[in-house]
Design a protein around this motif. Structure first.
Motif, PDB file in Angstrom:
ATOM      1  N   PRO A   9       7.874  17.051  13.116  1.00  0.00           N
ATOM      2  CA  PRO A   9       7.381  16.348  14.289  1.00  0.00           C
ATOM      3  C   PRO A   9       7.336  17.189  15.556  1.00  0.00           C
ATOM      4  CG  PRO A   9       9.535  15.508  13.595  1.00  0.00           C
ATOM      5  CD  PRO A   9       9.043  16.412  12.511  1.00  0.00           C
ATOM      6  N   ASN A  10       6.241  16.991  16.283  1.00  0.00           N
ATOM      7  CA  ASN A  10       6.007  17.565  17.621  1.00  0.00           C
ATOM      8  C   ASN A  10       5.676  19.049  17.614  1.00  0.00           C
ATOM      9  OD1 ASN A  10       6.451  15.113  19.096  1.00  0.00           O
ATOM     10  ND2 ASN A  10       8.616  15.328  18.611  1.00  0.00           N
ATOM     11  N   LEU A  11       5.744  19.685  16.458  1.00  0.00           N
ATOM     12  CA  LEU A  11       5.420  21.126  16.470  1.00  0.00           C
ATOM     13  C   LEU A  11       3.937  21.345  16.746  1.00  0.00           C
ATOM     14  CD1 LEU A  11       8.030  22.013  13.830  1.00  0.00           C
ATOM     15  CD2 LEU A  11       7.785  23.222  15.999  1.00  0.00           C
ATOM     16  N   ASN A  12       3.108  20.328  16.522  1.00  0.00           N
ATOM     17  CA  ASN A  12       1.690  20.410  16.893  1.00  0.00           C
ATOM     18  C   ASN A  12       1.498  20.406  18.407  1.00  0.00           C
ATOM     19  OD1 ASN A  12       2.719  17.727  16.644  1.00  0.00           O
ATOM     20  ND2 ASN A  12       0.660  16.923  16.875  1.00  0.00           N
ATOM     21  N   ILE A  16       2.267  23.146  24.903  1.00  0.00           N
ATOM     22  CA  ILE A  16       1.846  22.137  25.872  1.00  0.00           C
ATOM     23  C   ILE A  16       2.962  21.877  26.893  1.00  0.00           C
ATOM     24  CG2 ILE A  16       1.194  19.684  26.112  1.00  0.00           C
ATOM     25  CD1 ILE A  16      -0.315  20.040  23.440  1.00  0.00           C
ATOM     26  N   ARG A  17       4.222  21.836  26.420  1.00  0.00           N
ATOM     27  CA  ARG A  17       5.355  21.643  27.329  1.00  0.00           C
ATOM     28  C   ARG A  17       6.531  22.488  26.842  1.00  0.00           C
ATOM     29  NH1 ARG A  17       6.605  15.796  29.339  1.00  0.00           N
ATOM     30  NH2 ARG A  17       7.793  17.140  30.700  1.00  0.00           N
ATOM     31  N   GLU A  18       7.569  22.554  27.648  1.00  0.00           N
ATOM     32  CA  GLU A  18       8.804  23.257  27.322  1.00  0.00           C
ATOM     33  C   GLU A  18       8.586  24.722  26.901  1.00  0.00           C
ATOM     34  OE1 GLU A  18      12.225  21.061  26.531  1.00  0.00           O
ATOM     35  OE2 GLU A  18      11.172  19.714  25.164  1.00  0.00           O
ATOM     36  N   ILE A  21      11.642  26.956  26.245  1.00  0.00           N
ATOM     37  CA  ILE A  21      12.387  26.820  24.987  1.00  0.00           C
ATOM     38  C   ILE A  21      11.546  27.301  23.801  1.00  0.00           C
ATOM     39  CG2 ILE A  21      13.528  25.198  23.398  1.00  0.00           C
ATOM     40  CD1 ILE A  21      14.103  23.406  25.837  1.00  0.00           C
ATOM     41  N   TYR A  22      10.268  26.901  23.782  1.00  0.00           N
ATOM     42  CA  TYR A  22       9.452  27.148  22.578  1.00  0.00           C
ATOM     43  C   TYR A  22       8.364  28.206  22.779  1.00  0.00           C
ATOM     44  CZ  TYR A  22      11.809  22.897  21.134  1.00  0.00           C
ATOM     45  OH  TYR A  22      12.772  21.967  20.830  1.00  0.00           O
ATOM     46  N   GLY A  23       8.289  28.776  23.998  1.00  0.00           N
ATOM     47  CA  GLY A  23       7.286  29.808  24.250  1.00  0.00           C
ATOM     48  C   GLY A  23       5.962  29.203  24.694  1.00  0.00           C
ATOM     49  N   PRO A  74      11.590  21.732   9.951  1.00  0.00           N
ATOM     50  CA  PRO A  74      11.521  20.264   9.934  1.00  0.00           C
ATOM     51  C   PRO A  74      11.576  19.626  11.325  1.00  0.00           C
ATOM     52  CG  PRO A  74      13.334  21.121   8.537  1.00  0.00           C
ATOM     53  CD  PRO A  74      12.878  22.220   9.446  1.00  0.00           C
ATOM     54  N   GLY A  75      11.559  20.446  12.394  1.00  0.00           N
ATOM     55  CA  GLY A  75      11.652  19.893  13.742  1.00  0.00           C
ATOM     56  C   GLY A  75      12.942  19.102  13.893  1.00  0.00           C
ATOM     57  N   ALA A  76      12.867  17.978  14.574  1.00  0.00           N
ATOM     58  CA  ALA A  76      14.068  17.174  14.821  1.00  0.00           C
ATOM     59  C   ALA A  76      14.661  16.610  13.524  1.00  0.00           C
ATOM     60  CB  ALA A  76      13.741  16.041  15.787  1.00  0.00           C
ATOM     61  N   GLU A  97      14.254  28.217   6.039  1.00  0.00           N
ATOM     62  CA  GLU A  97      14.208  27.359   7.225  1.00  0.00           C
ATOM     63  C   GLU A  97      13.906  28.221   8.448  1.00  0.00           C
ATOM     64  OE1 GLU A  97      18.157  26.098   8.200  1.00  0.00           O
ATOM     65  OE2 GLU A  97      17.469  24.359   9.334  1.00  0.00           O
ATOM     66  N   VAL A  98      12.981  27.745   9.287  1.00  0.00           N
ATOM     67  CA  VAL A  98      12.652  28.463  10.527  1.00  0.00           C
ATOM     68  C   VAL A  98      12.873  27.542  11.718  1.00  0.00           C
ATOM     69  CG1 VAL A  98      10.788  29.513  11.894  1.00  0.00           C
ATOM     70  CG2 VAL A  98      10.918  29.957   9.449  1.00  0.00           C
ATOM     71  N   HIS A  99      13.475  28.093  12.771  1.00  0.00           N
ATOM     72  CA  HIS A  99      13.521  27.406  14.063  1.00  0.00           C
ATOM     73  C   HIS A  99      13.059  28.377  15.135  1.00  0.00           C
ATOM     74  CE1 HIS A  99      15.243  23.890  12.412  1.00  0.00           C
ATOM     75  NE2 HIS A  99      16.130  24.628  11.773  1.00  0.00           N
ATOM     76  N   ILE A 100      12.106  27.907  15.922  1.00  0.00           N
ATOM     77  CA  ILE A 100      11.540  28.749  16.976  1.00  0.00           C
ATOM     78  C   ILE A 100      12.620  29.078  18.010  1.00  0.00           C
ATOM     79  CG2 ILE A 100       9.840  28.762  18.853  1.00  0.00           C
ATOM     80  CD1 ILE A 100       8.192  26.790  17.026  1.00  0.00           C
ATOM     81  N   SER A 101      13.392  28.062  18.379  1.00  0.00           N
ATOM     82  CA  SER A 101      14.460  28.265  19.370  1.00  0.00           C
ATOM     83  C   SER A 101      15.764  28.626  18.658  1.00  0.00           C
ATOM     84  CB  SER A 101      14.653  26.978  20.186  1.00  0.00           C
ATOM     85  OG  SER A 101      15.106  25.918  19.350  1.00  0.00           O
TER      86      SER A 101
HETATM   87  O1  CA2 Z   1      13.483  25.358  17.416  1.00  0.00           O
HETATM   88  C1  CA2 Z   1      12.816  24.713  16.597  1.00  0.00           C
HETATM   89  O2  CA2 Z   1      11.910  25.190  15.941  1.00  0.00           O
HETATM   90  C2  CA2 Z   1      13.083  23.208  16.439  1.00  0.00           C
HETATM   91  O3  CA2 Z   1      12.973  22.899  15.059  1.00  0.00           O
HETATM   92  C3  CA2 Z   1      12.009  22.485  17.255  1.00  0.00           C
HETATM   93  C4  CA2 Z   1      12.180  20.982  17.321  1.00  0.00           C
HETATM   94  C5  CA2 Z   1      13.609  20.605  17.713  1.00  0.00           C
HETATM   95  O4  CA2 Z   1      13.787  19.198  17.622  1.00  0.00           O
HETATM   96  C6  CA2 Z   1      14.641  21.305  16.847  1.00  0.00           C
HETATM   97  O5  CA2 Z   1      15.944  20.961  17.289  1.00  0.00           O
HETATM   98  C7  CA2 Z   1      14.480  22.813  16.889  1.00  0.00           C
HETATM   99  C8  CA2 Z   1      11.180  20.393  18.327  1.00  0.00           C
HETATM  100  C9  CA2 Z   1       9.723  20.617  17.950  1.00  0.00           C
HETATM  101  C10 CA2 Z   1       8.817  20.892  19.078  1.00  0.00           C
HETATM  102  O6  CA2 Z   1       9.020  20.019  20.184  1.00  0.00           O
HETATM  103  C11 CA2 Z   1       8.256  20.169  21.306  1.00  0.00           C
HETATM  104  C12 CA2 Z   1       8.680  19.480  22.414  1.00  0.00           C
HETATM  105  C13 CA2 Z   1       7.970  19.569  23.598  1.00  0.00           C
HETATM  106  C14 CA2 Z   1       6.831  20.351  23.666  1.00  0.00           C
HETATM  107  C15 CA2 Z   1       6.401  21.035  22.553  1.00  0.00           C
HETATM  108  C16 CA2 Z   1       7.102  20.945  21.374  1.00  0.00           C
END
Ligand code: CA2
Length: 144
Positions: A9-12, A16-18, A21-23, A74-76, A97-101
């Motif tokens: 979830p939300n990786l798409n 766009i934001r943050e 944290i996520y580049g 798997p995101g969150a 497993e990959v986590h961007i942050s």
């Molecule tokens: O660091 C990661 O790759 C995560 O899996 C990303 C998840 C987070 O819930 C995990 O704890 C770590 C979040 C996915 C992306 O969320 C966004 C939030 C706002 C803007 C763009 C992406």
């Protein structure tokens, strides 16, 4: 060699934001990086993103007998989903497993990974580059 790349979830929404944290890179940039890595490594890559836990479980089950390896962010759901952990165990396909942050440097709830318990390796805090590292690691792992 066929590798399935799964994003939760939300990786798409990347880029766009943050950005701190996520580049700054977008999800489209990630897809381009996967294509480039596939060409360079000489592996076949399919990708799938879903915001739904059950859809990710379905994708893992569907990979059985079709894919040699799985790269999963798997995101969150990383921190909550026993269903994704069980699916990875059920198919027994080597997974990374990959986590961007760097989840270990964030809130305590992000420092628990259920999916990671079924993975042969975890790569975190490397930005999108982590996906390339995961694919190259899996290629080596599967060739051994
Ligand atoms: O660091 C990661 O790759 C995560 O899996 C990303 C998840 C987070 O819930 C995990 O704890 C770590 C979040 C996915 C992306 O969320 C966004 C939030 C706002 C803007 C763009 C992406």
């Amino acid at each position: 060699m066929k590798i399935l790349v799964l994003n939760g979830p939300n990786l798409n929404m990347l880029g766009i934001r943050e950005p701190k944290i996520y580049g700054k890179n977008s999800f489209a940039d990630l897809l381009a990086l996967l294509d480039q890595t596939a060409r360079e490594a000489g592996v076949e890559i399919r990708q799938y993103q879903s915001n739904h836990e059950g859809s990710l479980v379905d994708a893992i089950q569907d990979a059985y007998g079709k894919f040699d390896g799985i790269v999963i962010n798997p995101g969150a759901y990383t921190h909550t989903s026993v269903a994704i952990l069980d699916a990875l165990k059920a198919v027994s396909i080597p997974a990374v497993e990959v986590h961007i942050s760097d989840v270990d440097a964030r809130e305590p709830f992000r420092q628990v990974s259920y999916a990671g318990m079924a993975c042969v390796k975890t790569i975190k805090g490397q930005g999108l580059e982590g996906y390339r590292q995961a694919i190259l690691f899996l290629k080596d792992y599967l060739n051994k």
